[in-house]
Scaffold this motif. Sequence first.
Motif, PDB file in Angstrom:
ATOM      1  N   GLU A   1     -87.065  29.619  93.772  1.00 21.34           N
ATOM      2  CA  GLU A   1     -86.305  30.612  94.538  1.00 21.34           C
ATOM      3  C   GLU A   1     -85.176  31.213  93.712  1.00 21.34           C
ATOM      4  O   GLU A   1     -84.752  32.333  93.966  1.00 21.34           O
ATOM      5  CB  GLU A   1     -85.751  29.997  95.822  1.00 21.34           C
TER       6      GLU A   1
ATOM      7  N   ARG B   1     -77.718  22.528  93.892  1.00 14.43           N
ATOM      8  CA  ARG B   1     -78.463  21.797  94.929  1.00 14.43           C
ATOM      9  C   ARG B   1     -79.796  22.486  95.216  1.00 14.43           C
ATOM     10  O   ARG B   1     -80.826  21.835  95.342  1.00 14.43           O
ATOM     11  CB  ARG B   1     -77.629  21.664  96.201  1.00 14.43           C
ATOM     12  N   LEU B   2     -79.792  23.807  95.301  1.00 16.25           N
ATOM     13  CA  LEU B   2     -81.019  24.559  95.550  1.00 16.25           C
ATOM     14  C   LEU B   2     -82.018  24.366  94.413  1.00 16.25           C
ATOM     15  O   LEU B   2     -83.222  24.285  94.642  1.00 16.25           O
ATOM     16  CB  LEU B   2     -80.697  26.045  95.730  1.00 16.25           C
ATOM     17  N   SER B   3     -81.533  24.252  93.184  1.00 20.39           N
ATOM     18  CA  SER B   3     -82.425  24.083  92.030  1.00 20.39           C
ATOM     19  C   SER B   3     -83.214  22.776  92.105  1.00 20.39           C
ATOM     20  O   SER B   3     -84.291  22.665  91.530  1.00 20.39           O
ATOM     21  CB  SER B   3     -81.638  24.137  90.723  1.00 20.39           C
ATOM     22  N   LYS B   4     -82.692  21.793  92.824  1.00 21.27           N
ATOM     23  CA  LYS B   4     -83.385  20.510  92.962  1.00 21.27           C
ATOM     24  C   LYS B   4     -84.484  20.552  94.013  1.00 21.27           C
ATOM     25  O   LYS B   4     -85.466  19.828  93.911  1.00 21.27           O
ATOM     26  CB  LYS B   4     -82.385  19.412  93.302  1.00 21.27           C
ATOM     27  N   THR B   5     -84.316  21.399  95.031  1.00 18.97           N
ATOM     28  CA  THR B   5     -85.292  21.439  96.119  1.00 18.97           C
ATOM     29  C   THR B   5     -86.242  22.630  96.044  1.00 18.97           C
ATOM     30  O   THR B   5     -87.407  22.496  96.390  1.00 18.97           O
ATOM     31  CB  THR B   5     -84.575  21.451  97.484  1.00 18.97           C
ATOM     32  N   CYS B   6     -85.757  23.773  95.613  1.00 18.79           N
ATOM     33  CA  CYS B   6     -86.568  25.002  95.563  1.00 18.79           C
ATOM     34  C   CYS B   6     -86.276  25.767  94.279  1.00 18.79           C
ATOM     35  O   CYS B   6     -85.736  26.884  94.331  1.00 18.79           O
ATOM     36  CB  CYS B   6     -86.265  25.897  96.754  1.00 18.79           C
ATOM     37  N   PRO B   7     -86.600  25.222  93.105  1.00 15.72           N
ATOM     38  CA  PRO B   7     -86.203  25.874  91.851  1.00 15.72           C
ATOM     39  C   PRO B   7     -86.763  27.285  91.681  1.00 15.72           C
ATOM     40  O   PRO B   7     -86.080  28.151  91.134  1.00 15.72           O
ATOM     41  CB  PRO B   7     -86.730  24.932  90.773  1.00 15.72           C
TER      42      PRO B   7
ATOM     43  N   SER C   1     -73.756  25.027  94.974  1.00 17.25           N
ATOM     44  CA  SER C   1     -74.800  25.290  95.976  1.00 17.25           C
ATOM     45  C   SER C   1     -76.111  25.645  95.273  1.00 17.25           C
ATOM     46  O   SER C   1     -77.186  25.188  95.675  1.00 17.25           O
ATOM     47  CB  SER C   1     -74.391  26.437  96.902  1.00 17.25           C
TER      48      SER C   1
ATOM     49  N   TRP D   1     -78.765  23.380  84.442  1.00 22.18           N
ATOM     50  CA  TRP D   1     -80.146  23.496  84.904  1.00 22.18           C
ATOM     51  C   TRP D   1     -80.787  24.698  84.222  1.00 22.18           C
ATOM     52  O   TRP D   1     -80.152  25.740  84.067  1.00 22.18           O
ATOM     53  CB  TRP D   1     -80.169  23.675  86.420  1.00 22.18           C
TER      54      TRP D   1
END
Length: 120
Positions: free
Chosen positions: A102, A94-100, A91, A57
Motif C-alpha cells: 500500500e 506500522r503500515l509497512s509491517k502489515t500492508c507494505p 504510522s 524500511w
Amino acid sequence: MEQMEHLPQQSVGYFFLRSKDVHVENGAAFITFFARLTKETSFGKEGVELTRIHPVWVNIDEVLMDHASEKAKAMPNCMQRYELTPNVFYSLCRLSKTCPGELFYITPYHLKSTHRKYIQ
C-alpha cells in the motif's frame, strides 16, 4: 578559564520516498516500484553540515505491465520525497509491517515534498 567543548547541533528529519518507473526488457514492459522510510540526522561539525541516513524500511517490486492494475499504470513515472512529522512516519512504519504494498500508492500527510519526473 576552561573552555567548554561544543557538541554539534543536531536535527532529525523523517522522510518517505517512493518511485515508479517503466522499462522494457526483452520486449516486455515492466513497472518498478520503490519505497523507503528513512530517519535522517543532520549535524554541524567544523562548519560543515553532515547527514546520517538511517533506512528504517525499504521495499522494491517489479510487475509486468500486462499484470499491473489500472491504478499502477496511471501513476506518474517519477520520484516523490515527503518530509513527515514523527507521528506520520511511525504510522507508515506500522503500515509497512502489515500492508507494505500500500505504501507504493499512498500520499502521506507531509510537511514538504519534492517531485522529480523521469524522462523517457
